[in-house]
Design an enzyme around this catalytic site. Sequence first.
Site, PDB file in Angstrom:
ATOM      1  CE1 TYR A  57      -3.367  -2.922   0.097  1.00  0.00           C
ATOM      2  CE2 TYR A  57      -3.331  -2.016   2.028  1.00  0.00           C
ATOM      3  CZ  TYR A  57      -4.239  -2.577   1.612  1.00  0.00           C
ATOM      4  OH  TYR A  57      -5.392  -3.870   1.078  1.00  0.00           O
ATOM      5  CG  LEU A 228     -18.039   1.998   3.397  1.00  0.00           C
ATOM      6  CD1 LEU A 228     -17.071   3.098   3.658  1.00  0.00           C
ATOM      7  CD2 LEU A 228     -18.974   1.689   4.191  1.00  0.00           C
ATOM      8  CB  ALA A 229     -20.156  -0.432  -3.066  1.00  0.00           C
ATOM      9  N   GLY A 231     -18.460   4.845  -2.496  1.00  0.00           N
ATOM     10  CA  GLY A 231     -19.566   5.248  -2.531  1.00  0.00           C
ATOM     11  C   GLY A 231     -20.501   5.456  -3.677  1.00  0.00           C
ATOM     12  CG  PHE A 233     -25.217   1.372  -3.633  1.00  0.00           C
ATOM     13  CD1 PHE A 233     -26.112   1.354  -4.458  1.00  0.00           C
ATOM     14  CD2 PHE A 233     -24.339   0.295  -2.653  1.00  0.00           C
ATOM     15  CE1 PHE A 233     -25.957   0.392  -5.225  1.00  0.00           C
ATOM     16  CE2 PHE A 233     -24.633  -0.646  -3.748  1.00  0.00           C
ATOM     17  CZ  PHE A 233     -24.951  -0.721  -5.256  1.00  0.00           C
ATOM     18  CB  THR A 234     -22.802   6.289   0.601  1.00  0.00           C
ATOM     19  OG1 THR A 234     -22.152   5.611   0.606  1.00  0.00           O
ATOM     20  CG2 THR A 234     -23.800   4.926   1.052  1.00  0.00           C
TER      21      THR A 234
END
Length: 316
Positions: A57, A228-229, A231, A233-234
Amino acid sequence: MTVQHDLPAGQPLYGCMGLGGSWDAAPYTASDIAHAEAAVEAALDAGITAFDHADIYRRGKAEAVFGELLARSPGLRERIVLQTKCGIRQADGGLPGMYDLRGPTIVRRVEESLTRLRTDVIDVLLLHRPDPLADPAETAEALTSLHRQGLVRRFGVSNMSAAQIAELRAHLDLPLVANQLEMSLADRDWVEAGVLVNTSAATGNGFPHGTLEYCRAHDVRLQAWGALAQGRFTGPDAGDSAAGRLVADLAERKRTTPETILLWWLQRHPARIAPVIGTTRPERILACRDAVAREPELTHEEWYELWVTARGVPLP
């Protein structure tokens, strides 16, 4: 508070991939440290005590910046579970990116991670990707040696199928405690695989059927990266989709946040899936607080409604 350096079933982890600045070789800056500190403090404020890393990372800078935070905060190390991964080699010196689970490579990468993280032990080490050329006996020997030396407490895998886990377990006396996979309301192959059996649609599903069942049977705890995909869906455009509108509606009814609804959808599964929260925005990390503090409050019907709405077509 001192934690037991274990991974509680179903409890979220904070994913540190976004810490450390750029993905190139440029050194991290004071601004990068401050950015990481704000994210880590938000995770702790949300009740998260497990932190997920990988040696690649930000080309090691995510671990190094986290090590800076540990050095600045005496006592923090004993309050958290520290997880990292090895096994991916990035493209370098004209060579392509590759996977490498040879014994000496694993040992060297762990020693480098310990140095960057400024700690003397890793609580959980995951093998990041399966290496087709790896000898499982040699890999297992390296893990056993790291455990015997007190450098790693527990081991797991990432992005591996039931068959690959079983092959490694056949050579390893130590338990494998986790398997980290891409799982979210957007990336649903893991759950679709179980219902597409005996249908023509199964040919388009790349998830190795039986992996969830194997992990549950052998107490290999499932972790979901990408939980959280990104964002979908949020975020600001979430209202453009039926699934995004449903997530928002459920959040209002449950008196929680859309982020929590997404995490509850994973946690509600009987496998007690532990979401990995990868955002670096403190306000969005704090929006996940109820996924730590409250049991998933989705009914059987609500869970299915989210699934079917996100897939866009009825179940077979």
